[in-house]
Motif scaffolding. Structure first.
Motif, mmCIF file in Angstrom:
data_model
loop_
_atom_site.group_PDB
_atom_site.id
_atom_site.type_symbol
_atom_site.label_atom_id
_atom_site.label_comp_id
_atom_site.label_asym_id
_atom_site.label_seq_id
_atom_site.Cartn_x
_atom_site.Cartn_y
_atom_site.Cartn_z
ATOM 1 N N ASP A 177 -33.380 11.025 6.297
ATOM 2 C CA ASP A 177 -33.728 11.821 7.466
ATOM 3 C C ASP A 177 -32.481 12.431 8.121
ATOM 4 N N CYS A 178 -31.599 13.037 7.313
ATOM 5 C CA CYS A 178 -30.288 13.481 7.828
ATOM 6 C C CYS A 178 -30.410 14.677 8.771
ATOM 7 N N GLY A 179 -29.344 14.928 9.504
ATOM 8 C CA GLY A 179 -29.264 16.117 10.353
ATOM 9 C C GLY A 179 -28.804 17.309 9.524
ATOM 10 N N ILE A 180 -28.286 18.324 10.215
ATOM 11 C CA ILE A 180 -28.018 19.580 9.522
ATOM 12 C C ILE A 180 -26.531 19.794 9.214
ATOM 13 N N MET A 181 -25.681 18.894 9.716
ATOM 14 C CA MET A 181 -24.240 19.132 9.649
ATOM 15 C C MET A 181 -23.682 19.282 8.235
ATOM 16 N N ASP A 182 -24.070 18.393 7.320
ATOM 17 C CA ASP A 182 -23.399 18.344 6.024
ATOM 18 C C ASP A 182 -23.646 19.614 5.210
ATOM 19 N N GLN A 183 -24.892 20.053 5.190
ATOM 20 C CA GLN A 183 -25.241 21.258 4.444
ATOM 21 C C GLN A 183 -24.572 22.476 5.083
ATOM 22 N N SER B 147 -30.671 2.030 7.289
ATOM 23 C CA SER B 147 -30.091 1.831 8.630
ATOM 24 C C SER B 147 -29.954 3.166 9.340
ATOM 25 N N TYR B 148 -29.635 4.206 8.558
ATOM 26 C CA TYR B 148 -29.507 5.545 9.135
ATOM 27 C C TYR B 148 -30.851 5.979 9.717
ATOM 28 N N ASN B 149 -31.898 5.832 8.917
ATOM 29 C CA ASN B 149 -33.224 6.224 9.392
ATOM 30 C C ASN B 149 -33.632 5.398 10.618
ATOM 31 N N GLY C 248 -17.478 18.931 -0.414
ATOM 32 C CA GLY C 248 -17.853 17.840 0.487
ATOM 33 C C GLY C 248 -17.254 18.146 1.854
ATOM 34 N N ARG C 249 -17.428 17.232 2.799
ATOM 35 C CA ARG C 249 -16.915 17.482 4.158
ATOM 36 C C ARG C 249 -16.440 16.200 4.809
ATOM 37 N N ILE C 250 -15.583 16.358 5.805
ATOM 38 C CA ILE C 250 -15.391 15.251 6.744
ATOM 39 C C ILE C 250 -15.763 15.793 8.117
ATOM 40 N N ASN C 251 -16.275 14.908 8.942
ATOM 41 C CA ASN C 251 -16.592 15.326 10.300
ATOM 42 C C ASN C 251 -15.453 14.848 11.193
ATOM 43 N N LEU C 252 -14.784 15.780 11.862
ATOM 44 C CA LEU C 252 -13.625 15.386 12.671
ATOM 45 C C LEU C 252 -14.061 14.603 13.902
ATOM 46 N N ILE C 253 -15.183 14.999 14.466
ATOM 47 C CA ILE C 253 -15.742 14.261 15.604
ATOM 48 C C ILE C 253 -17.200 14.723 15.816
ATOM 49 N N GLY C 254 -17.988 13.853 16.441
ATOM 50 C CA GLY C 254 -19.403 14.169 16.652
ATOM 51 C C GLY C 254 -20.246 13.328 15.701
ATOM 52 N N GLY C 255 -20.182 12.004 15.876
ATOM 53 C CA GLY C 255 -20.921 11.106 14.982
ATOM 54 C C GLY C 255 -22.337 10.894 15.491
ATOM 55 N N HIS C 256 -23.312 11.161 14.633
ATOM 56 C CA HIS C 256 -24.733 10.948 14.936
ATOM 57 C C HIS C 256 -25.211 11.802 16.116
ATOM 58 N N THR C 257 -24.613 12.943 16.282
ATOM 59 C CA THR C 257 -25.067 13.860 17.328
ATOM 60 C C THR C 257 -25.932 14.980 16.754
ATOM 61 N N ASP C 258 -25.770 15.277 15.458
ATOM 62 C CA ASP C 258 -26.459 16.473 14.922
ATOM 63 C C ASP C 258 -27.977 16.381 15.035
ATOM 64 N N TYR C 259 -28.536 15.201 14.701
ATOM 65 C CA TYR C 259 -30.009 15.112 14.754
ATOM 66 C C TYR C 259 -30.516 14.865 16.176
ATOM 67 N N ASN C 260 -29.592 14.829 17.127
ATOM 68 C CA ASN C 260 -29.999 14.772 18.536
ATOM 69 C C ASN C 260 -29.774 16.121 19.201
ATOM 70 N N THR D 188 -15.932 8.397 9.412
ATOM 71 C CA THR D 188 -16.554 9.718 9.284
ATOM 72 C C THR D 188 -17.864 9.568 8.537
ATOM 73 N N GLY D 189 -18.806 10.465 8.775
ATOM 74 C CA GLY D 189 -20.111 10.353 8.103
ATOM 75 C C GLY D 189 -21.010 9.374 8.846
ATOM 76 N N ALA D 190 -21.952 8.805 8.124
ATOM 77 C CA ALA D 190 -22.959 7.972 8.775
ATOM 78 C C ALA D 190 -22.421 6.615 9.208
ATOM 79 N N GLY D 191 -21.368 6.119 8.540
ATOM 80 C CA GLY D 191 -20.873 4.775 8.829
ATOM 81 C C GLY D 191 -21.463 3.770 7.856
HETATM 82 C C1 GLA Z 1 -24.756 11.703 7.735
HETATM 83 C C2 GLA Z 1 -25.843 12.741 7.912
HETATM 84 C C3 GLA Z 1 -25.435 13.791 8.949
HETATM 85 C C4 GLA Z 1 -24.966 13.130 10.244
HETATM 86 C C5 GLA Z 1 -23.967 12.023 9.966
HETATM 87 C C6 GLA Z 1 -23.619 11.217 11.189
HETATM 88 O O1 GLA Z 1 -23.624 12.284 7.176
HETATM 89 O O2 GLA Z 1 -26.120 13.373 6.691
HETATM 90 O O3 GLA Z 1 -26.497 14.679 9.179
HETATM 91 O O4 GLA Z 1 -26.063 12.662 10.983
HETATM 92 O O5 GLA Z 1 -24.429 11.117 8.981
HETATM 93 O O6 GLA Z 1 -22.913 11.995 12.090
#
Ligand code: GLA
Length: 394
Positions: free
Chosen positions: A166-172, A220-222, A26-38, A334-337
Motif C-alpha cells: 500500500d505504498c505512497g507515490i514518492m518512489d515512482q 508492518s508498512y501496511n 532507485g532513490r533515496i529520500n533525503l527527508i519526509g519519512g512516511h509523509t507521502d501517503y498522508n 531512508t525508505g520505509a524502515g
Molecule cells: C516506502 C514507500 C513510500 C514511502 C516510504 C516511507 O518507500 O514505497 O511510498 O511511504 O516507504 O517514507
C-alpha cells in the motif's frame, strides 16, 4: 553496466536486437519519512543505480522476461494476467501490464531482458525502478500517449492493487522525474513539484546498507498506513474538514491529540512534525545551509525511531556512529524502515574514516558486514534507442 554487454546478452537470449534500452533509477529520500501517503511533503533524489531493461516487440500477446542477475526467465499472456506466487519478481511487470490494460491502453507483447543495479530489500526502491522501466517500455514500444504524472499514478496503482503493497507515490515519482544534481520537493497531495539545486560542494550522500533485510516490512508498512487512517477517522470527529493527516496543524495536535490512543497520538505527531521538517529542509537547501539541513535529518530519524517506530537497533546504531564522527552533518534511515539503509550527509574527506568506524563498531556489535554506496543525485528514467545510440528522455 556496459550497453554493449547487455545488447550481446539480449541477442544470445532472444536471437534479435533490442529496440530500446530503458533505464530507471532507485532513490533515496533525503527527508519526509512516511509523509507521502498522508498527503504530505517529501524530498527524494534518484541515485546512480538503475534498473536496465532491453526491450523489443514480439507479435504475440506475450511478455517474455529474462532476469540476467538471477538467470531466470518467465512469461505471461496479456489476455490472462495473474500474480505469480513462484516468480514473485515478475509481479511488477505483470502489475504494470494489468494497470495499463485496465486503464484501456492498447499494449502489445515484448521480449525483455532485465538487469537491475538497485539492491533489493534495502529501501532503495528497486521495485519502483522496475515498475517505471516497464511502463516506459510499454510506452515506447506501443506508442502510448501517456503523461508523466499518469505514469507515476499507474505504477503506484500496480504496486498497491496488484503486488499488494500500500505504498505512497514518492518512489515512482522520484524514479521518473528526478534531475541530476537536484532534489525533488513533492507535494504529495497536489503532485506539484519543484527541483532544488543541491549545492553540497565538498560533501556527499553516503548510503550504508545495514544488511538487515526488511523482514515483515510489507505487513508492518501496511499496518502503519492503517494506523494513520484510524487516527484520521477519530480526528475527523473534531475536525470534519480534514482530509488527511497533512491537514493537522500544531494547534490541532495540541487540542485534539489527547483524544487519540497513545500509539496513534505518536504516529500523528511524527507526521505533523515531519512535514514541517521537510518544508524547513527545502528552505535551508535553497539557501545552501546544509548544516542546518543535516540537523533536520537527525531529528527525522529520532522521530521515525521514537514516534513512528519503524527503525531497528541496527539502523539506530548506524545513525549514532555518524553523530560521533567529524564531518558528518546528518544521518537518517531512508525508505520505509524496518531494516534497509541509513544515509549520511558527510564531508568527502571524512568518508573513509566514517566507513572504517562503521565497519569496526557495527561489525563488532552485529556480526553484519554493511555495504556502502556513495551516491550522486541522478536523472530520472530515460530511454536509449539502440538505432540512434543517443539517450533521450521519454
Ligand atoms: C516506502 C514507500 C513510500 C514511502 C516510504 C516511507 O518507500 O514505497 O511510498 O511511504 O516507504 O517514507
Amino acid at each position: 553496466m556496459k550497453k554493449e554487454y547487455l545488447i550481446k546478452q539480449y541477442k544470445t537470449i532472444y536471437k534479435k536486437s533490442p529496440t530500446y534500452i530503458i533505464r530507471a533509477p532507485g532513490r533515496i529520500n533525503l527527508i519526509g519519512g512516511h509523509t507521502d501517503y498522508n498527503d504530505g511533503f517529501v524530498l527524494p533524489i534518484a541515485i546512480d543505480k538503475y534498473t536496465n531493461m532491453l526491450v523489443s516487440k514480439n507479435n504475440e500477446k506475450k511478455i517474455r522476461l529474462y532476469d540476467l542477475k538471477y538467470k531466470e526467465s518467465n512469461e505471461f499472456d496479456l489476455d490472462n494476467i495473474e500474480l505469480s506466487p513462484q516468480k514473485k519478481w515478475s509481479n511488477y511487470q505483470r502489475g504494470i501490464a494489468k494497470a495499463l490494460l485496465d486503464a484501456e491502453y492498447e499494449i502489445g507483447g515484448m521480449d525483455v531482458l532485465i538487469l537491475s543495479e538497485v539492491p533489493e530489500g534495502a529501501g532503495l526502491s528497486s521495485s519502483a525502478s522496475i515498475e517505471i522501466a516497464t511502463l516506459l517500455s510499454f510506452k515506447k514500444l506501443s506508442d502510448l500517449e501517456i503523461k508523466p504524472i499518469e505514469m507515476i499514478k499507474l505504477a503506484r496503482k500496480a504496486e498497491n492493487e496488484f503486488v499488494g503493497v500500500d505504498c505512497g507515490i514518492m518512489d515512482q515519482f522520484a524514479s521518473l522525474l528526478s534531475k541530476e544534481n537536484h532534489a525533488l520537493f513533492i507535494d504529495c497531495r497536489t503532485l506539484n513539484f519543484q527541483y532544488i539545486h543541491l549545492s553540497i560542494q565538498g560533501y556527499s550522500f553516503l548510503v550504508c546498507n545495514s544488511m538487515v533485510k526488511r523482514k515483515l516490512a510489507e505487513s508492518s508498512y501496511n499496518k502503519r498506513r492503517r494506523e494513520c487512517r484510524d487516527a484520521l477517522k477519530i480526528l475527523q470527529k473534531y475536525l470534519p474538514e480534514i482530509k488527511a493527516l497533512r491537514d493537522i496543524s500544531f494547534d490541532d495536535l495540541e487540542r485534539y491529540g489527547s483524544f487519540l490512543p497513545g500509539k496513534l497520538q505518536k504516529r500523528v505527531k511524527h507526521v505533523v512534525y515531519e512535514n514541517e521538517r521537510v518544508i524547513q529542509s527545502y528552505r535551508e537547501l535553497l539557501q545552501e545551509n546544509i548544516e542546518r539541513f543535516g540537523g533536520f535529518m537527525y531529528r527525522s530519524h529520532q522521530s521515525l525511531k521514537e514516534l513512528y517506530e519503524v527503525s531497528t537497533e541496527e539502523l539506530d546504531l548506524l545513525v549514532e556512529i555518524g553523530k560521533n564522527e567529524t564531518g558528518v552533518l546528518g544521518a537518517r534511515l531512508t525508505g520505509a524502515g524496518f531494516g534497509g539503509c541509513v544515509i549520511y550527509l558527510v564531508k568527502n574527506s571524512c568518508i573513509e574514516k566514517l566507513k572504517e568506524k562503521i565497519l569496526d563498531v557495527y561489525g563488532k556489535k552485529t556480526d553484519l558486514v554493511p555495504q556502502f554506496y556513495k551516491v550522486v543525485p541522478s536523472r530520472g528514467a530515460y530511454v536509449y534507442s539502440t538505432e540512434s545510440g543517443f539517450p533521450h528522455y521519454y
